[in-house]
Write an enzyme that holds these catalytic residues in place. Structure first.
Site, mmCIF file in Angstrom:
data_model
loop_
_atom_site.group_PDB
_atom_site.id
_atom_site.type_symbol
_atom_site.label_atom_id
_atom_site.label_comp_id
_atom_site.label_asym_id
_atom_site.label_seq_id
_atom_site.Cartn_x
_atom_site.Cartn_y
_atom_site.Cartn_z
ATOM 1 N N VAL A 109 66.967 90.428 75.269
ATOM 2 C CA VAL A 109 66.934 91.102 73.922
ATOM 3 C C VAL A 109 68.342 91.548 72.779
ATOM 4 O O VAL A 109 68.572 92.467 73.342
ATOM 5 C CB VAL A 109 64.889 92.015 73.770
ATOM 6 C CG1 VAL A 109 65.402 92.432 72.207
ATOM 7 C CG2 VAL A 109 64.364 91.260 74.267
ATOM 8 N N CYS A 110 68.490 91.351 71.885
ATOM 9 C CA CYS A 110 69.201 91.773 70.702
ATOM 10 C C CYS A 110 71.162 92.022 71.743
ATOM 11 O O CYS A 110 71.046 90.808 72.452
ATOM 12 C CB CYS A 110 68.708 93.386 70.805
ATOM 13 S SG CYS A 110 69.692 93.834 69.107
ATOM 14 N N THR A 111 71.378 92.772 72.057
ATOM 15 C CA THR A 111 72.420 93.175 72.658
ATOM 16 C C THR A 111 73.088 93.036 74.284
ATOM 17 O O THR A 111 73.785 93.077 74.928
ATOM 18 C CB THR A 111 73.639 93.630 71.939
ATOM 19 O OG1 THR A 111 73.193 95.071 71.824
ATOM 20 C CG2 THR A 111 73.836 93.567 70.316
ATOM 21 N N THR A 129 71.286 86.926 69.772
ATOM 22 C CA THR A 129 71.226 88.196 69.822
ATOM 23 C C THR A 129 71.320 88.503 68.083
ATOM 24 O O THR A 129 70.801 88.393 67.307
ATOM 25 C CB THR A 129 72.436 88.674 70.449
ATOM 26 O OG1 THR A 129 72.954 90.020 70.685
ATOM 27 C CG2 THR A 129 73.825 88.122 69.807
#
Length: 239
Positions: A109-111, A129
């Site tokens: 998830v995300c970075t 991302t």
């Protein structure tokens, strides 16, 4: 999407990486949804089981150390500023690689996608991302792809922060079928109606000057860690 869990009739094991300065919603949002799936067991793994500070002023207690963690059916790596420090943590990257070898799904998830990339798991893989850092995934061999959730084979990546909830429902549907995912969505009353329409650079109320500043700032702050990870991958002959 699958009608039955990837592990057949048995329980599913989710192993989520926990680390200092994690964006807690990247972790707790998906975990809240995934933990509601029948037979699901969620483990939070770190070097040890001492409380780990998040980016929100409180700590989360790991449930297992790296050495104690069971093999994941689904490996989850959340993001946050701490993810870029994690890219220099070889023990953590080795843990991610080991877990990825036996996992049916490798996710972020995300970075958190940058941790997967630093571990050499995104070479030639379409991944997403947070929008403000997405272009830098290419430095780690990935194919940056816009989307709240992007799947490429067994790799499923979510966009920035709140995308983790859409990501979790996508994973739930993949493992248990659409009806089970809908049950969890209803149970959690996930029916967002934000008061503003500024949640991504493409939305009409997004401040484009702020978008440009965030892109520049993230490249300056996070670029060096990405460059170091990319250099190590080249030395190791990965991407």
């Amino acid at each position: 999407m699958a009608d039955t869990p990837v592990a057949g009739a048995g329980p599913l094991t989710f192993v989520a990486l926990l680390f200092p300065r994690v964006t807690q919603l990247d972790l707790t949002g998906p975990v809240q949804f995934l933990s509601r799936l029948p037979g699901a067991t969620v483990h939070l793994a770190w070097h040890d089981v001492a409380p780990v500070p998040t980016d929100s002023g409180f700590s989360i207690v790991p449930t297992v150390s790296f050495d104690e963690a069971p093999q994941a059916d689904v490996l989850l790596v959340p993001g946050g500023d701490g993810a870029f420090e994690l890219m220099d943590d070889q023990a953590a990257l080795d843990f991610v690689r080991r877990q990825a070898e036996g996992a049916s799904y490798v996710t972020s998830v995300c970075t958190g996608a940058f941790v997967l990339g630093a571990a050499g798991l995104l070479d030639g893989v379409r991944a997403t991302t947070h929008w403000a850092s997405r272009a830098m995934l290419a430095d780690l061999g990935a194919i940056p792809t816009e989307g709240r959730t992007v799947r490429d084979g067994r790799v499923i990546t979510g966009g920035g922060v709140t995308s983790g909830i859409d990501f979790a429902l996508t994973v739930a549907a993949e493992l248990y079928g659409d009806d089970e995912a809908r049950r969890v969505q209803l149970q959690m009353e996930y029916a967002p109606e934000p008061p503003f329409d500024a949640g991504s650079p493409t939305r009409p109320e997004a401040d484009q000057d702020r978008v440009r500043r965030m892109l520049e700032t993230n490249r300056e702050r996070r670029g060096p860690a990405v460059a170091r990870a990319a250099a190590r991958l080249r030395e190791a002959g990965r991407p």
